[in-house]
Design an enzyme around this catalytic site. Structure first.
Site, PDB file in Angstrom:
ATOM      1  N   TRP A  51     149.984  77.937  51.560  1.00 36.56           N
ATOM      2  CA  TRP A  51     150.863  77.040  50.810  1.00 36.56           C
ATOM      3  C   TRP A  51     152.321  77.516  50.780  1.00 36.56           C
ATOM      4  O   TRP A  51     153.094  77.031  49.981  1.00 36.56           O
ATOM      5  CB  TRP A  51     150.359  76.910  49.364  1.00 36.56           C
ATOM      6  N   HIS A  97     146.387  66.380  43.888  1.00 38.27           N
ATOM      7  CA  HIS A  97     145.348  67.268  44.407  1.00 38.27           C
ATOM      8  C   HIS A  97     144.193  66.382  44.883  1.00 38.27           C
ATOM      9  O   HIS A  97     143.839  65.405  44.228  1.00 38.27           O
ATOM     10  CB  HIS A  97     144.877  68.248  43.331  1.00 38.27           C
ATOM     11  N   ASP A 127     134.872  69.994  45.334  1.00 39.59           N
ATOM     12  CA  ASP A 127     136.218  70.385  45.753  1.00 39.59           C
ATOM     13  C   ASP A 127     136.160  71.631  46.624  1.00 39.59           C
ATOM     14  O   ASP A 127     135.935  72.731  46.133  1.00 39.59           O
ATOM     15  CB  ASP A 127     137.071  70.646  44.509  1.00 39.59           C
ATOM     16  N   CYS A 160     144.863  70.979  50.332  1.00 35.12           N
ATOM     17  CA  CYS A 160     143.765  70.292  49.641  1.00 35.12           C
ATOM     18  C   CYS A 160     143.220  69.065  50.368  1.00 35.12           C
ATOM     19  O   CYS A 160     142.010  68.881  50.473  1.00 35.12           O
ATOM     20  CB  CYS A 160     144.158  69.938  48.204  1.00 35.12           C
ATOM     21  N   VAL A 217     165.166  56.281  39.512  1.00 36.91           N
ATOM     22  CA  VAL A 217     165.779  56.186  40.828  1.00 36.91           C
ATOM     23  C   VAL A 217     165.853  54.709  41.170  1.00 36.91           C
ATOM     24  O   VAL A 217     164.931  53.936  40.861  1.00 36.91           O
ATOM     25  CB  VAL A 217     164.986  57.004  41.876  1.00 36.91           C
ATOM     26  N   TYR A 261     153.982  69.909  47.263  1.00 38.09           N
ATOM     27  CA  TYR A 261     153.074  69.041  46.506  1.00 38.09           C
ATOM     28  C   TYR A 261     152.297  69.802  45.435  1.00 38.09           C
ATOM     29  O   TYR A 261     151.833  69.230  44.452  1.00 38.09           O
ATOM     30  CB  TYR A 261     152.104  68.329  47.460  1.00 38.09           C
TER      31      TYR A 261
END
Length: 687
Positions: free
Chosen positions: A241, A335, A358, A277, A479, A516
């Site tokens: 990561w 995730h 997971d 992930c 935004v 992320y």
């Protein structure tokens, strides 16, 4: 006395069995069938025909290195006159001269895997044995007695047979669909899945027990969850990561599971670099669909990683809005995990159905890096004693976030932040359509409902039971429109003063690139207003300009910028935090199919993309996966450079495909534009 019965050959009837068992793509040169459902065999005898009054036929089916009847890995059964429910049986359906047509039935709870089928033929006291062949047995979602039975044909098609889909990324306010080629029926994938089962530590420790337990989808889901990561075994993927992927492949670069699984197998089961992930979840989905377990990939936006199971994620900031403590507990933008459909005879009634599992290595479960399967229903009810790993998954969708501001004297002051809600827009691909389905309601009751309070009480989630404090001043980050990579854009801190007082505040606005998983990169925009006056009952919008030249070098492949506003009211010692994750859109890959999409016709795929930046692109590569591609065609390099505003285009020949719906998935990569994805559906009609 009759002469011995001699078997000339056994026809495994690949075509008809492949059609009946929804395994046609796997049955080109081998027999693959689903348990609990009969399949056909034809025996051809030479010399003389089978005679029921003279000949005795006994069949044997074995799986694993040490098959035993009591373990369910060995079965001996005679030719019978009728099918016996829940047992291995063989029944003669037709006989013509020396040809005997049989139907073999398997129990709906038989262990899955590779079987050897043999025949003992005896005439009087003499006998001979023949190996009839091998077959692979899979879970059967079409069989009501199977633990993975789904009663909707549309869902069976989607969650077992569909080889392409979407995974959802981006941010909670801008959800992006990423095409993915699961490819569970592509060449060699079934063998790789069976190898994966035989490499798992439980098989290596006690092969007989492991093969016996392969009858249970709960057990198989747990094994796959552990084997997709390589943290404590010879598993498939190594996670990383830190944005440093030079000695492997960036997780964002993958567009399907097939390449990953083939690399793992051809390297002698060495871990493939690198996964994150969604890659872990997608590979698990491929393996489980291949084995016959209905499975889908889900994305949870604003996902909490709660290591100490106190259902709290605490952030500590200094007065400049910087996170002060480097903590492993954090909120991930999103995730991904997998859900598989199965019954749970090991749990109390009511917990059959979707189970979360997971494979991303985060925390150990019973000493191994895996998570689940846990019933989604148990998460919704706050029943945290349920197997497996309910507290961790519950926290991912329900943890509370507390923000602290450190004062000059070192004391801590709590800040209000209503922009961070954990567990939002839980998403998966819709059944039969290329659209997103929101499944948040399967994990959580409506906010503020009596059922939600009951679930929180059951889970002892005391933080959630306290009423939210309403403040007179509110702030949110906005935004104006969708934002593209390469553009300069404005974000706004929108502040509302709902009190009758004039207030003087300090506003700090800070924009930073972010991965992320919540890890912040360098700053790419800032504004500090020391004396911001707020009139009674008024609204104000304060702009912050974010320039491409500031974020271009530090934008990660997640394409995310986090904008955080900290509003301080010194007189009352009040702090208000608001934040927003902004997803920057990549340019579109256009895909054209040249030629008539009909069976056995050659087609050409053309992929093109405009460089939207004000500078040239270098190291440009297109990668393709899916319909009618050979290995050599999957990666295509483009000559340097691709100038600003220039279109880059590649063409590739597609091999003839069979009738049906196919999907071509494309990835574009370069030095400044990374992991741009596109897809095209191809409907092949009859010739």
């Amino acid at each position: 006395m009759a002469e011995d019965l001699v078997l000339e050959k056994c026809d495994l009837e690949l075509e008809v069995n492949g059609r009946d068992h929804h395994t046609a793509d796997l049955c080109r040169d081998r027999l693959v069938v689903r348990r609990g459902q009969p399949f056909w065999l034809t025996l051809h005898f030479e010399g003389r025909s089978y005679e029921a009054s003279v000949d005795s036929l006994t069949f044997s089916a074995v799986t694993g290195p040490a098959p035993r009847e009591e373990a369910g890995t060995k079965a001996r059964f005679p030719l019978a006159s009728a099918v016996e429910e829940g047992a291995w049986t063989a029944v003669a359906m037709d006989q013509q001269d020396g040809v005997l047509s049989l139907q073999l039935s398997t129990p709906a709870n038989a262990p899955i895997g590779l079987y050897r089928l043999s025949l003992e033929a005896s005439t009087g006291y003499q006998g001979s044995s023949f190996v009839l062949g091998h077959f692979t047995l899979l879970f059967n979602t079409w069989c009501p007695a199977d633990a993975v039975y789904l009663d909707s044909e549309e869902e069976r098609q989607e969650y077992v047979l569909t080889q392409q889909g979407f995974i959802y990324q981006g941010s909670v306010k801008w959800i992006k669909s990423i095409p993915w080629n699961f490819g569970q029926f592509e060449d060699g994938i079934l063998d790789i899945c069976l190898t994966l089962l035989d490499m798992n530590p439980k098989f290596l420790k006690d092969a007989c027990r492991d093969c016996s337990r392969r009858s249970s989808p709960v057990y198989m889901a747990r094994v796959v969850s552990a084997m997709v990561n390589c943290n404590d075994d010879q598993g498939v993927l190594l996670g990383r990561w830190d944005n440093n992927y030079k000695d492997g492949i960036s997780p964002m670069f993958w567009i399907g599971s097939v390449d990953i699984l083939r690399r793992w197998k051809t390297s002698g089961c060495q871990r493939v670099k690198y996964g994150q992930c969604w890659v872990f979840a997608a590979v698990a989905c491929t393996v489980l669909r291949c084995l016959g377990v209905p499975t889908r990939v889900v994305t949870n936006f604003n996902s909490a990683h709660d290591q100490n199971s106190n259902l709290l994620i605490e952030y500590v900031y200094d007065k400049s809005g910087e996170i002060q403590r480097d903590k492993s507990e954090m909120i991930w933008n999103y995730h991904c995990w997998a859900e598989s459909w199965m019954s749970r005879p090991d749990l109390q009634p009511g917990y059959d159905g979707w189970q979360a599992l997971d494979p991303t290595p985060q925390e150990k479960s019973e000493g191994t890096y895996c998570c689940g399967p846990v019933p989604v229903r148990a998460i919704k009810e706050g029943d945290l004693s349920t197997k497996y790993d309910a507290p961790f998954v519950f926290a991912e969708v329900n943890a509370d976030v507390v923000n602290w501001i450190v004062q000059e004297d070192g004391s801590m002051c709590k800040s209000t932040n209503n922009s961070q809600t954990v567990g939002m827009k839980i998403s998966t691909k819709s059944v039969g359509r290329d659209e997103r389905e929101d499944i948040t309601h399967t994990y959580k009751y409506p906010e503020g409902s009596p059922e939600e309070r009951e679930a929180f009480k059951r889970a002892n989630h005391l933080n959630k039971l306290t009423d939210k404090v309403e403040t007179g001043v509110a702030m949110r980050v906005r935004v104006a429109q969708s934002v593209s990579v390469g553009s300069d854009f404005d974000v706004f801190a929108h502040i509302t003063n709902n009190t009758a007082e004039s207030l003087t505040c300090r506003l700090l606005l800070l924009a930073r690139t972010v991965s992320y998983n919540g890890v912040l990169g360098p700053e790419c925009g800032t504004k500090d207003l020391l004396n911001l006056s707020l009139e009674p009952f008024s609204e104000k919008s304060i702009p912050l300009r974010i320039l491409y030249e500031k974020y271009c070098e530090c934008l990660t492949e997640s394409n995310l910028i986090k904008v955080r506003g900290l509003l301080m009211e010194p007189a009352a010692n009040n702090y208000l935090l608001a934040e927003r994750d902004i997803y920057l859109e990549n340019p579109e890959i256009k895909i054209r199919i040249l030629g008539e999409p009909k069976q056995n016709r050659k087609l050409v795929a053309e992929a093109s993309l405009w460089n939207p930046l004000t500078m040239p692109l270098l190291g440009c590569t297109f990668t393709m996966e899916g319909a009618g591609l050979t290995e050599e065609q999957k990666i295509m390099d483009v000559p340097d450079p691709v100038e600003a505003g220039e279109e880059v285009k590649v063409r590739v020949d597609l091999l003839p495909c069979h009738v049906g719906r196919h999907k071509l998935v494309v990835n574009f990569d370069s030095d400044k534009l990374k992991a741009v994805k596109g897809f095209r559906n191809i409907i092949i009609g009859p010739a």
